[in-house]
Scaffold this active site. Structure first.
Site, PDB file in Angstrom:
ATOM      1  N   CYS A  18       0.329  -1.144   0.168  1.00  0.00           N
ATOM      2  CA  CYS A  18      -0.260   0.122   0.053  1.00  0.00           C
ATOM      3  C   CYS A  18       0.618   1.511  -0.037  1.00  0.00           C
ATOM      4  CB  CYS A  18      -0.934  -0.292   1.369  1.00  0.00           C
ATOM      5  SG  CYS A  18      -1.905  -1.381   1.071  1.00  0.00           S
ATOM      6  N   ASP A  19       0.905   1.378  -1.198  1.00  0.00           N
ATOM      7  CA  ASP A  19       2.435   2.878  -1.489  1.00  0.00           C
ATOM      8  C   ASP A  19       1.342   4.399  -1.841  1.00  0.00           C
ATOM      9  OD1 ASP A  19       3.928   4.628  -2.013  1.00  0.00           O
ATOM     10  OD2 ASP A  19       4.997   3.446  -3.716  1.00  0.00           O
TER      11      ASP A  19
END
Length: 464
Positions: A391-392
């Site tokens: 989850c960037d």
């Protein structure tokens, strides 16, 4: 680790109401996988980040607000509220679309990244519960509370993004599908300022019902919420995070296959790890040899139905599959035997089995609650396959993933992917204090557990 419970201040609360999605219905009916969840807790999971070199926390929060607004446009059920409808001989429940979600900015005094992330020989800190909104709310509370509530908690040297997600709306797969899409939107907008981001994995909102039998709205045989809503408060527990390196898990898998799989490799890593936890926790509890015990495994239905559901199906599509034996049988056999039980249960979870479960539920629909959990069993929840560290949001890899107080009871084991790539796993274990002390000294267990990733390694990850 602070010697006292920190004070967590609420600085500001924002209501995030997305623009209407033209494909969204006014109402969304709940399925045979959703309705049983009404008296369970919201899902509570979150990610810890270091402060950014070129981005203030105010700018971080502003980006999170803008991207959350757009994420809710795509994941419109999360911007709804639950609605209960009373019928002559029961009740039905659906999602009413179009109310909005919540984002809270909070600050924790005197708390650092190390206080949250350090796990070597330490219990998880109690203050983590304060990083999540709607603590111990059950899903039926979504009639009056948001179905999604995010809390961004400011630390001395970082921040924590805690997401509270109504479990009647979706399972862990859906939770992390949403979290990942939100991060994708935030990252894309920070780079290009796109008007509307095209998601790489758009959600599929077509809820699954058995035609001609389990069609909506599904009626529950209750006259009022008092007959099915149970608020569960966990007993005093010890909670620890244990790390298992990819090398240690490879040896464990090989051992299980050698002992019972004839070296064929058909027993998976997770089946071997589940068997290990079942054996070691049972031994720590000093259960009578004649006592029946169980191990529940959260298992996906999406790919097992025929035809398959989309991997992006947004909703619940899981069962807590149970395998059982006696304590004496479990501990007199080897690890491979217990792993083989898990392997066979997974292999038998087919399309016909799932449909049989659905028919059985329709014959006797009900709402489950956490007081129903067998005190002699364990529950393997969550999954190391969830791409938590992928989850960037545009500011680098998270330092750690953590949870709140939801679904915590004696014997609950939640799986996380290890921070390092390559197949490592972290297990969050919840046990009564005396059982945790015994587990920490269990020879079979400590021979498999690995040292955690050092904090300086976590903090040296590239930041953007």
């Amino acid at each position: 680790m602070p010697s006292h419970s920190p004070v967590i201040h609420i600085i500001e609360t924002y209501n995030i109401t997305p623009k209407p999605n033209p494909v969204a219905p006014r109402e969304l009916h709940l399925t045979v996988w959703d309705l049983p969840m009404l008296s369970f807790h919201y899902i509570q999971k979150g990610l810890l980040f270091a402060n950014q070199r070129d981005l203030s926390l105010e700018e971080v929060i502003e980006r999170l607000k803008r991207s959350l607004d757009e994420a809710l446009y795509h994941f419109y059920p999360l911007a709804g509220r639950l609605r209960l409808v009373t019928c002559d001989d029961g009740v039905t429940c659906h999602v009413e679309i179009g109310h909005g979600a919540e984002l809270v900015h909070a600050k924790a005094d005197g708390i650092t990244i190390a206080d949250v992330a350090e796990t070597d020989g330490l219990d998880l800190p109690d203050f983590l519960k304060g990083f999540f909104s709607l603590d111990l709310a059950v899903n039926f509370d979504g009639c009056t509370n948001p179905l999604l509530a995010v809390q961004v908690t400011e630390l001395d040297d970082g921040f924590f993004v805690g997401c509270v997600f109504n479990h009647a709306i979706g399972d862990g797969t859906s939770f992390w599908e949403f979290f990942s899409a939100w991060a994708e939107i935030c990252r894309a907008k920070s780079k290009a300022g796109q008007e509307l981001v095209v998601l790489s994995k758009p959600p599929v909102h077509d809820r699954f019902f058995l035609q001609g039998y389990a069609e909506p709205p599904i009626k529950l045989p209750y006259l009022s919420p008092d007959q099915f809503v149970v608020w569960f408060k966990p007993p005093p527990l010890r909670e620890r995070m244990f790390h298992f390196s990819s090398e240690s898990l490879a040896k464990l898998k090989a051992r299980a296959n050698e002992e019972y799989g004839q070296g064929t490799g058909i027993i998976s890593t997770f089946q071997a790890l589940s068997a290990l936890m079942w054996r070691c926790i049972t031994r720590a509890r000093r259960v009578s040899p004649s006592q029946e015990i169980g191990c529940r495994l959260a298992i996906q239905n999406r790919a097992r139905l025929q035809p398959q559901l989309s991997p992006n199906y947004f909703g619940n599509s899981i069962y807590a599959m149970r395998i059982s034996t006696t304590a004496g049988e479990l501990l007199s056999h080897n690890l491979g035997w217990a792993a083989w039980l898990a392997n066979q249960a997974v292999a038998n979870h087919s399309d016909s089995t799932i449909r049989d479960y659905m028919h059985a539920y329709m014959a006797k629909p009900m709402v489950y609650n956490l007081n129903m959990f067998d005190v002699y069993s364990i529950m393997m929840g969550s999954s190391p396959r969830f791409d938590m560290y992928g989850c960037d949001f545009g500011w680098g890899k998270a330092v750690a993933a953590r949870s709140g107080s939801a679904h915590k009871f004696d014997g609950k084991v939640s799986s996380y992917p290890g921070w390092q790539v390559g197949g490592s796993v972290d297990l969050e274990v919840c046990l009564l204090p005396e059982y945790m002390s015994a587990l920490e000294n269990d020879e079979e267990f400590i021979n498999v557990v690995s040292p955690p990733v050092k904090l300086n390694v976590l903090l040296e990850a590239p930041r953007k």
